[in-house]
Design a protein around this motif. Structure first.
Motif, PDB file in Angstrom:
ATOM      1  N   GLN A 172      -2.892  -0.125  12.787  1.00 54.38           N
ATOM      2  CA  GLN A 172      -3.754  -0.850  11.864  1.00 54.38           C
ATOM      3  C   GLN A 172      -4.721  -1.754  12.619  1.00 54.38           C
ATOM      4  O   GLN A 172      -4.558  -2.002  13.807  1.00 54.38           O
ATOM      5  CB  GLN A 172      -2.928  -1.681  10.868  1.00 54.38           C
ATOM      6  CG  GLN A 172      -1.925  -2.633  11.483  1.00 54.38           C
ATOM      7  CD  GLN A 172      -0.587  -1.984  11.719  1.00 54.38           C
ATOM      8  OE1 GLN A 172      -0.400  -1.387  12.757  1.00 54.38           O
ATOM      9  NE2 GLN A 172       0.340  -2.116  10.795  1.00 54.38           N
ATOM     10  N   VAL A 184       0.882  -1.159   0.000  1.00 50.56           N
ATOM     11  CA  VAL A 184       0.000   0.000   0.000  1.00 50.56           C
ATOM     12  C   VAL A 184       0.923   1.213   0.000  1.00 50.56           C
ATOM     13  O   VAL A 184       1.773   1.350   0.886  1.00 50.56           O
ATOM     14  CB  VAL A 184      -0.913   0.019   1.246  1.00 50.56           C
ATOM     15  CG1 VAL A 184      -1.806   1.257   1.231  1.00 50.56           C
ATOM     16  CG2 VAL A 184      -1.734  -1.255   1.341  1.00 50.56           C
ATOM     17  N   ALA A 185       0.774   2.079  -0.981  1.00 51.27           N
ATOM     18  CA  ALA A 185       1.631   3.265  -1.091  1.00 51.27           C
ATOM     19  C   ALA A 185       1.394   4.214   0.079  1.00 51.27           C
ATOM     20  O   ALA A 185       0.285   4.302   0.608  1.00 51.27           O
ATOM     21  CB  ALA A 185       1.353   3.985  -2.407  1.00 51.27           C
ATOM     22  N   GLU A 186       2.434   4.916   0.481  1.00 48.01           N
ATOM     23  CA  GLU A 186       2.341   5.860   1.594  1.00 48.01           C
ATOM     24  C   GLU A 186       1.212   6.861   1.395  1.00 48.01           C
ATOM     25  O   GLU A 186       0.499   7.193   2.334  1.00 48.01           O
ATOM     26  CB  GLU A 186       3.675   6.585   1.759  1.00 48.01           C
ATOM     27  CG  GLU A 186       3.702   7.562   2.903  1.00 48.01           C
ATOM     28  CD  GLU A 186       5.069   8.207   3.104  1.00 48.01           C
ATOM     29  OE1 GLU A 186       5.180   8.988   4.053  1.00 48.01           O
ATOM     30  OE2 GLU A 186       5.996   7.943   2.325  1.00 48.01           O
ATOM     31  N   LYS A 187       1.010   7.329   0.164  1.00 41.47           N
ATOM     32  CA  LYS A 187      -0.029   8.331  -0.108  1.00 41.47           C
ATOM     33  C   LYS A 187      -1.440   7.787   0.140  1.00 41.47           C
ATOM     34  O   LYS A 187      -2.378   8.560   0.301  1.00 41.47           O
ATOM     35  CB  LYS A 187       0.086   8.853  -1.547  1.00 41.47           C
ATOM     36  CG  LYS A 187      -0.254   7.824  -2.604  1.00 41.47           C
ATOM     37  CD  LYS A 187      -0.146   8.372  -4.011  1.00 41.47           C
ATOM     38  CE  LYS A 187      -0.583   7.302  -5.000  1.00 41.47           C
ATOM     39  NZ  LYS A 187      -0.602   7.769  -6.362  1.00 41.47           N
ATOM     40  N   ASN A 188      -1.588   6.451   0.189  1.00 42.92           N
ATOM     41  CA  ASN A 188      -2.899   5.840   0.415  1.00 42.92           C
ATOM     42  C   ASN A 188      -3.140   5.433   1.864  1.00 42.92           C
ATOM     43  O   ASN A 188      -4.151   4.800   2.166  1.00 42.92           O
ATOM     44  CB  ASN A 188      -3.065   4.616  -0.493  1.00 42.92           C
ATOM     45  CG  ASN A 188      -3.080   5.009  -1.953  1.00 42.92           C
ATOM     46  OD1 ASN A 188      -3.627   6.054  -2.323  1.00 42.92           O
ATOM     47  ND2 ASN A 188      -2.477   4.205  -2.790  1.00 42.92           N
ATOM     48  N   LEU A 189      -2.205   5.781   2.746  1.00 42.75           N
ATOM     49  CA  LEU A 189      -2.316   5.451   4.167  1.00 42.75           C
ATOM     50  C   LEU A 189      -2.461   6.725   4.978  1.00 42.75           C
ATOM     51  O   LEU A 189      -2.026   7.792   4.540  1.00 42.75           O
ATOM     52  CB  LEU A 189      -1.064   4.707   4.635  1.00 42.75           C
ATOM     53  CG  LEU A 189      -0.848   3.313   4.073  1.00 42.75           C
ATOM     54  CD1 LEU A 189       0.562   2.833   4.363  1.00 42.75           C
ATOM     55  CD2 LEU A 189      -1.870   2.361   4.674  1.00 42.75           C
ATOM     56  N   ARG A 230       5.255   3.342   3.242  1.00 42.35           N
ATOM     57  CA  ARG A 230       4.392   2.299   2.673  1.00 42.35           C
ATOM     58  C   ARG A 230       4.360   1.086   3.596  1.00 42.35           C
ATOM     59  O   ARG A 230       5.231   0.903   4.447  1.00 42.35           O
ATOM     60  CB  ARG A 230       4.858   1.913   1.276  1.00 42.35           C
ATOM     61  CG  ARG A 230       6.129   1.098   1.255  1.00 42.35           C
ATOM     62  CD  ARG A 230       6.522   0.745  -0.165  1.00 42.35           C
ATOM     63  NE  ARG A 230       7.595  -0.243  -0.137  1.00 42.35           N
ATOM     64  CZ  ARG A 230       7.972  -0.951  -1.167  1.00 42.35           C
ATOM     65  NH1 ARG A 230       7.393  -0.770  -2.341  1.00 42.35           N
ATOM     66  NH2 ARG A 230       8.940  -1.833  -1.061  1.00 42.35           N
ATOM     67  N   LEU A 265       0.344  -5.038   2.229  1.00 48.12           N
ATOM     68  CA  LEU A 265      -1.115  -5.059   2.309  1.00 48.12           C
ATOM     69  C   LEU A 265      -1.588  -5.770   3.581  1.00 48.12           C
ATOM     70  O   LEU A 265      -2.526  -5.317   4.232  1.00 48.12           O
ATOM     71  CB  LEU A 265      -1.693  -5.740   1.067  1.00 48.12           C
ATOM     72  CG  LEU A 265      -3.200  -5.735   0.913  1.00 48.12           C
ATOM     73  CD1 LEU A 265      -3.731  -4.316   0.843  1.00 48.12           C
ATOM     74  CD2 LEU A 265      -3.605  -6.513  -0.324  1.00 48.12           C
ATOM     75  N   GLN A 316      -1.416   9.556   7.533  1.00 48.82           N
ATOM     76  CA  GLN A 316      -0.099  10.151   7.705  1.00 48.82           C
ATOM     77  C   GLN A 316       0.704   9.491   8.820  1.00 48.82           C
ATOM     78  O   GLN A 316       1.929   9.434   8.761  1.00 48.82           O
ATOM     79  CB  GLN A 316      -0.256  11.646   7.992  1.00 48.82           C
ATOM     80  CG  GLN A 316       0.779  12.494   7.340  1.00 48.82           C
ATOM     81  CD  GLN A 316       0.452  13.965   7.527  1.00 48.82           C
ATOM     82  OE1 GLN A 316      -0.416  14.353   8.306  1.00 48.82           O
ATOM     83  NE2 GLN A 316       1.162  14.798   6.806  1.00 48.82           N
TER      84      GLN A 316
END
Length: 166
Positions: free
Chosen positions: A69, A33-38, A45, A48, A40
């Motif tokens: 998580q 999962v890319a950092e931009k999709n998690l 990253r 999954l 802050q």
């Protein structure tokens, strides 16, 4: 430690876990999962999903901690454990894991991100599977001291003192 418990640790190739008990990672997906999709707070990253085997010998406990998580616990064998959860809204819930669904034991427990939780054995050992999504990284583990937790959750001082090591 009892010989049977040591055999389980040896047979499953487990090592000591910082929160208590023993573990071995059994799965780490190669999908990220890319950092931009998690959120802050992750700071990078993540895989999954990841999964571990987690073992608590008789009389042992997993100290209060929380993760960034979600984590799902799956009962495998032994007695218990009892999970103690303090949710971000200050509510407390105690759940017994095990095969006795007719006796209100839970074969699976979902622990939402940010929930403070601890586990204790009752009777003999407990063997659990834990799945984290997004995947676990030790940077995501928060194990506050009892003093810090009592400031955050003063209503739960007794249970916090019981299941913290510092």
């Amino acid at each position: 430690m009892k010989p049977k418990e040591q055999r389980i640790i040896d047979n499953l190739n487990l090592k000591a876990h910082p929160e208590g008990g023993f573990f071995r990672e059994t799965y780490r997906t190669s999908i990220f999962v890319a950092e931009k999709n998690l959120p802050q707070s992750f700071g990078g990253r993540r895989n999954l999903a990841t999964s571990i085997l987690f073992f608590l010998p008789e009389g042992n406990f997993s100290a209060f901690h929380r993760l960034r998580q979600d984590e799902v616990w799956y009962y495998h064998s032994g007695t218990g454990p009892i999970l103690h959860c303090i949710f971000p809204d200050n509510t407390y819930k105690k759940m017994l894991m095990g095969p006795g669904i007719e006796k209100t034991e839970y074969p699976q427990v979902e622990i939402p991100a940010g929930t403070l939780f601890a586990a204790q054995t009752i009777g003999n050992y407990a063997l659990i599977g834990c799945l984290a999504a997004p995947g676990f990284d030790f940077a995501d583990l928060d194990m506050p001291t009892a003093t810090q937790l009592i400031k955050e959750f003063p209503d739960h001082e007794k249970i916090i003192k019981t299941f913290t090591r510092t």
